[in-house]
Design a protein around this motif. Structure first.
Motif, PDB file in Angstrom:
ATOM      1  N   VAL A   1       0.850  -1.186   0.000  1.00 57.02           N
ATOM      2  CA  VAL A   1       0.000   0.000   0.000  1.00 57.02           C
ATOM      3  C   VAL A   1       0.884   1.233   0.000  1.00 57.02           C
ATOM      4  O   VAL A   1       1.922   1.267   0.680  1.00 57.02           O
ATOM      5  N   GLY A   2       0.499   2.226  -0.790  1.00 56.86           N
ATOM      6  CA  GLY A   2       1.248   3.471  -0.855  1.00 56.86           C
ATOM      7  C   GLY A   2       0.589   4.550  -0.017  1.00 56.86           C
ATOM      8  O   GLY A   2      -0.246   4.279   0.853  1.00 56.86           O
ATOM      9  N   VAL A   3       0.936   5.795  -0.310  1.00 58.26           N
ATOM     10  CA  VAL A   3       0.421   6.909   0.487  1.00 58.26           C
ATOM     11  C   VAL A   3      -0.845   7.508  -0.124  1.00 58.26           C
ATOM     12  O   VAL A   3      -1.490   8.352   0.507  1.00 58.26           O
ATOM     13  N   ILE A   4      -1.231   7.088  -1.326  1.00 62.07           N
ATOM     14  CA  ILE A   4      -2.368   7.705  -2.016  1.00 62.07           C
ATOM     15  C   ILE A   4      -3.681   7.013  -1.681  1.00 62.07           C
ATOM     16  O   ILE A   4      -4.662   7.660  -1.289  1.00 62.07           O
ATOM     17  N   GLU A   5      -3.729   5.708  -1.828  1.00 57.74           N
ATOM     18  CA  GLU A   5      -4.995   4.980  -1.716  1.00 57.74           C
ATOM     19  C   GLU A   5      -5.719   5.225  -0.392  1.00 57.74           C
ATOM     20  O   GLU A   5      -6.934   5.455  -0.389  1.00 57.74           O
ATOM     21  N   PRO A   6      -5.044   5.223   0.777  1.00 53.11           N
ATOM     22  CA  PRO A   6      -5.784   5.473   2.018  1.00 53.11           C
ATOM     23  C   PRO A   6      -6.337   6.880   2.140  1.00 53.11           C
ATOM     24  O   PRO A   6      -7.212   7.128   2.971  1.00 53.11           O
ATOM     25  N   MET A   7      -5.834   7.807   1.313  1.00 56.60           N
ATOM     26  CA  MET A   7      -6.240   9.210   1.429  1.00 56.60           C
ATOM     27  C   MET A   7      -7.332   9.617   0.440  1.00 56.60           C
ATOM     28  O   MET A   7      -7.765  10.767   0.436  1.00 56.60           O
ATOM     29  N   ILE A   8      -7.779   8.682  -0.401  1.00 59.44           N
ATOM     30  CA  ILE A   8      -8.761   9.035  -1.432  1.00 59.44           C
ATOM     31  C   ILE A   8     -10.071   9.502  -0.803  1.00 59.44           C
ATOM     32  O   ILE A   8     -10.688  10.476  -1.260  1.00 59.44           O
ATOM     33  N   ALA A   9     -10.521   8.837   0.256  1.00 56.31           N
ATOM     34  CA  ALA A   9     -11.783   9.232   0.894  1.00 56.31           C
ATOM     35  C   ALA A   9     -11.689  10.650   1.459  1.00 56.31           C
ATOM     36  O   ALA A   9     -12.627  11.450   1.314  1.00 56.31           O
ATOM     37  N   LEU A  10     -10.566  10.995   2.086  1.00 55.33           N
ATOM     38  CA  LEU A  10     -10.389  12.351   2.615  1.00 55.33           C
ATOM     39  C   LEU A  10     -10.307  13.372   1.492  1.00 55.33           C
ATOM     40  O   LEU A  10     -10.828  14.487   1.598  1.00 55.33           O
ATOM     41  N   GLN A  11      -9.637  13.013   0.396  1.00 57.32           N
ATOM     42  CA  GLN A  11      -9.568  13.917  -0.744  1.00 57.32           C
ATOM     43  C   GLN A  11     -10.959  14.181  -1.305  1.00 57.32           C
ATOM     44  O   GLN A  11     -11.294  15.320  -1.651  1.00 57.32           O
ATOM     45  N   ASN A  12     -11.806  13.157  -1.377  1.00 53.37           N
ATOM     46  CA  ASN A  12     -13.170  13.345  -1.850  1.00 53.37           C
ATOM     47  C   ASN A  12     -13.965  14.248  -0.913  1.00 53.37           C
ATOM     48  O   ASN A  12     -14.790  15.061  -1.358  1.00 53.37           O
ATOM     49  N   ARG A  13     -13.738  14.111   0.392  1.00 55.35           N
ATOM     50  CA  ARG A  13     -14.445  14.968   1.337  1.00 55.35           C
ATOM     51  C   ARG A  13     -14.043  16.439   1.155  1.00 55.35           C
ATOM     52  O   ARG A  13     -14.892  17.328   1.197  1.00 55.35           O
ATOM     53  N   ILE A  14     -12.761  16.678   0.949  1.00 54.68           N
ATOM     54  CA  ILE A  14     -12.303  18.053   0.729  1.00 54.68           C
ATOM     55  C   ILE A  14     -12.914  18.613  -0.545  1.00 54.68           C
ATOM     56  O   ILE A  14     -13.394  19.758  -0.577  1.00 54.68           O
ATOM     57  N   ASN A  15     -12.918  17.814  -1.627  1.00 52.43           N
ATOM     58  CA  ASN A  15     -13.504  18.279  -2.888  1.00 52.43           C
ATOM     59  C   ASN A  15     -14.989  18.596  -2.723  1.00 52.43           C
ATOM     60  O   ASN A  15     -15.486  19.586  -3.270  1.00 52.43           O
ATOM     61  N   GLN A  16     -15.721  17.752  -1.969  1.00 51.63           N
ATOM     62  CA  GLN A  16     -17.154  17.989  -1.769  1.00 51.63           C
ATOM     63  C   GLN A  16     -17.391  19.286  -1.008  1.00 51.63           C
ATOM     64  O   GLN A  16     -18.278  20.075  -1.352  1.00 51.63           O
ATOM     65  N   THR A  17     -16.596  19.527   0.032  1.00 46.52           N
ATOM     66  CA  THR A  17     -16.775  20.743   0.826  1.00 46.52           C
ATOM     67  C   THR A  17     -16.448  21.985   0.010  1.00 46.52           C
ATOM     68  O   THR A  17     -17.144  23.001   0.101  1.00 46.52           O
ATOM     69  N   ILE A  18     -15.401  21.909  -0.792  1.00 47.60           N
ATOM     70  CA  ILE A  18     -15.056  23.056  -1.640  1.00 47.60           C
ATOM     71  C   ILE A  18     -16.137  23.288  -2.684  1.00 47.60           C
ATOM     72  O   ILE A  18     -16.484  24.436  -3.000  1.00 47.60           O
ATOM     73  N   PHE A  19     -16.715  22.203  -3.211  1.00 46.67           N
ATOM     74  CA  PHE A  19     -17.817  22.361  -4.171  1.00 46.67           C
ATOM     75  C   PHE A  19     -19.012  23.049  -3.508  1.00 46.67           C
ATOM     76  O   PHE A  19     -19.611  23.971  -4.084  1.00 46.67           O
ATOM     77  N   ASP A  20     -19.374  22.608  -2.300  1.00 46.85           N
ATOM     78  CA  ASP A  20     -20.483  23.255  -1.584  1.00 46.85           C
ATOM     79  C   ASP A  20     -20.178  24.720  -1.313  1.00 46.85           C
ATOM     80  O   ASP A  20     -21.071  25.573  -1.392  1.00 46.85           O
ATOM     81  N   LEU A  21     -18.907  25.013  -1.012  1.00 40.93           N
ATOM     82  CA  LEU A  21     -18.514  26.403  -0.795  1.00 40.93           C
ATOM     83  C   LEU A  21     -18.677  27.226  -2.064  1.00 40.93           C
ATOM     84  O   LEU A  21     -19.210  28.350  -2.025  1.00 40.93           O
ATOM     85  N   LEU A  22     -18.264  26.676  -3.202  1.00 40.48           N
ATOM     86  CA  LEU A  22     -18.391  27.414  -4.462  1.00 40.48           C
ATOM     87  C   LEU A  22     -19.851  27.632  -4.838  1.00 40.48           C
ATOM     88  O   LEU A  22     -20.214  28.692  -5.374  1.00 40.48           O
ATOM     89  N   VAL A  23     -20.703  26.636  -4.580  1.00 46.41           N
ATOM     90  CA  VAL A  23     -22.131  26.796  -4.878  1.00 46.41           C
ATOM     91  C   VAL A  23     -22.725  27.905  -4.010  1.00 46.41           C
ATOM     92  O   VAL A  23     -23.449  28.790  -4.501  1.00 46.41           O
ATOM     93  N   ALA A  24     -22.411  27.864  -2.704  1.00 40.23           N
ATOM     94  CA  ALA A  24     -22.930  28.906  -1.812  1.00 40.23           C
ATOM     95  C   ALA A  24     -22.364  30.276  -2.181  1.00 40.23           C
ATOM     96  O   ALA A  24     -23.070  31.292  -2.140  1.00 40.23           O
TER      97      ALA A  24
END
Length: 471
Positions: free
Chosen positions: A224-247
């Motif tokens: 296992v590398g350093v990327i795969e375990p962090m994909i879920a957190l990366q998706n959460r950050i992207n979702q929050t930034i998307f909600d911020l841009l919509v608002a």
């Protein structure tokens, strides 16, 4: 090449191609996240083009930083043989000449980054036109089979795809076992009947010449590398930034309202209202800005406003998710947030501790792999003694940032209080390279030779006779 080889090599080729087929979707997903091709944030099914544009802009790719931060501290700087009687400097060792001729000073970074990204990468050591060379192999094109994948350093066999199948053109791969190199052709990873194997040559090594570099491997042989375990957190950050841009786009400003007042409507040249497809008058746009006042003649008209949506909660949520990313990935928070103001040297050192421990673990894993590469290169070069040297070790460049004054003070105290030879502390000087240390040694030898010559001349020259003193 000889005739078609049946039996074990063909079965190995099928197994290795099937392994690549199984791992390709996972590896491609990891590669997409490193390249910034992330899953879209959640949005309504009827989202229009404006929403989709905001979703693209919401992608904030932190993945390269998670790979680059430890990779930039992983530089092999020299090699030391394990035999204590061998006093040759590293620059004169055949192993290090092989390193330089393979241009691994620069190419090692790609091998390390590949292992950190996907969990593993590979290096091939072979003799090309009479010269031994080592090069990296991508995990997306290479697979290896082990008798014990959790504990074996040497693979039973390895295969790397040099050309993927396209249309009527078959795919081509190279395969190695403990004795020979093979050429493999196939129509697809899953078409076992189309696999053809032919022996190319004996590669000259007593074991498979491919070495695996693992960022982390468990007792099941999984990497296992350093990327795969962090994909879920990366998706959460992207979702929050998307909600911020919509608002921010639709609700970050006050909305002025007016009730009891009909808007002006479009009229034709005769003064008649212009109707839309539903038979309703078409209203004219109302020009409202900071330089205009709204007024109405009818006393029943009421003006009001709707409050804007506060954005502070979205920003705090993004900050929290990034801190979670920092903690789980063992990346110092100031590397991600850029907040290093008013940090003392002790606080900065404490923040870097987790990263230093992770880098030390990577160095232990990659160091074993590089030492095996040196042994394979020595065997191919005909140096039997070096090929059996399991006590050799690679020396990593010290990448920790310390002030020169602080280091000089500490090294001086070590030399004085513990009687450590000063020459033994040269490698501890911040930022010094093996080439610079060799240059210092040469300068010291030249200075010593000049000093000895001056002393010899002084001893050989008679002292001038003292002049008599007049009475």
């Amino acid at each position: 090449m000889t005739d078609l080889v049946d039996g074990a090599p063909r079965a190995l080729a099928r197994q290795l191609l099937a392994t690549l087929d199984r791992d390709t979707p996972r590896l491609e997903r990891i590669d997409n996240y490193v390249q910034g091709k992330h899953d879209d944030p959640y949005m309504p099914a009827f989202a229009d083009d404006e929403y989709r544009l905001l979703a693209k802009r919401a992608i904030s790719n932190w993945m390269p930083l998670l790979v680059g931060t430890p990779a930039q501290a992983l530089y092999v700087d020299s090699f030391r043989r394990g035999r204590t009687v061998d006093t040759q400097p590293a620059a004169q060792l055949p192993e290090w000449r092989h390193w330089q001729q393979s241009r691994l000073d620069a190419r090692q970074a790609a091998i390390h980054r590949g292992a950190l990204t996907f969990g593993h990468s590979f290096a091939l050591t072979e003799k090309v036109k009479g010269k031994v060379r080592t090069k990296g192999l991508s995990a997306m094109r290479t697979s290896a089979v082990y008798e014990d994948p959790a504990n074996d350093l040497v693979p039973y066999a390895a295969l790397t795809v040099t050309r993927r199948p396209t249309g009527d053109l078959p795919g081509v791969a190279r395969m190695w076992d403990a004795a020979s190199e093979y050429r493999v052709t196939f129509k697809s990873f899953t078409d076992a009947a189309s696999v053809r194997v032919s022996r190319v040559r004996r590669h000259g090594c007593s074991e498979c010449p491919v070495t695996r570099f693992c960022a982390a491997v468990d007792l099941e042989g999984r990497t296992v590398g350093v990327i795969e375990p962090m994909i879920a957190l990366q998706n959460r950050i992207n979702q929050t930034i998307f909600d911020l841009l919509v608002a921010q786009t639709y609700a970050s400003f006050k909305v002025r309202t007016a009730t009891g007042m009909a808007p002006p409507i479009k009229r034709d040249a005769d003064g008649e209202p212009i109707l839309d497809d539903n038979g309703q008058p078409i209203p004219l746009p109302v020009n409202v800005n900071a330089k205009r006042f709204l007024f109405a003649e009818d006393p029943d008209v009421k003006f009001d406003s709707l409050a804007e949506t506060p954005l502070g909660g979205f920003i705090d949520s993004i900050d929290m998710s990034i801190r979670h990313l920092s903690a789980i990935s063992q990346t110092p928070p100031h590397h991600l947030l850029g907040q290093i103001a008013n940090l003392s040297a002790e606080a900065l050192l404490a923040a870097e501790t987790a990263l230093s421990r992770k880098i030390a673990e990577f160095r232990a894993m990659f160091g074993e792999a590089w030492e095996r590469v040196f042994r394979v290169a020595a065997e191919l070069a005909g140096d039997t003694a070096a090929a059996e040297d399991y006590a050799g070790e690679v020396l990593w460049r010290d990448m920790e940032m310390r002030s020169l004054a602080q280091s000089a003070d500490g090294l001086g105290k070590l030399a004085e209080s513990l009687s450590i030879p000063k020459r033994g502390l040269w490698s501890r000087v911040p930022g010094v390279t093996a080439t610079e240390i060799r240059e210092w040694e040469q300068i010291r030898e030249d200075d010593d030779a000049e000093l000895q010559l001056a002393q010899s001349i002084r001893r050989a020259t008679p002292e001038p006779a003292a002049e008599p003193v007049a009475a």
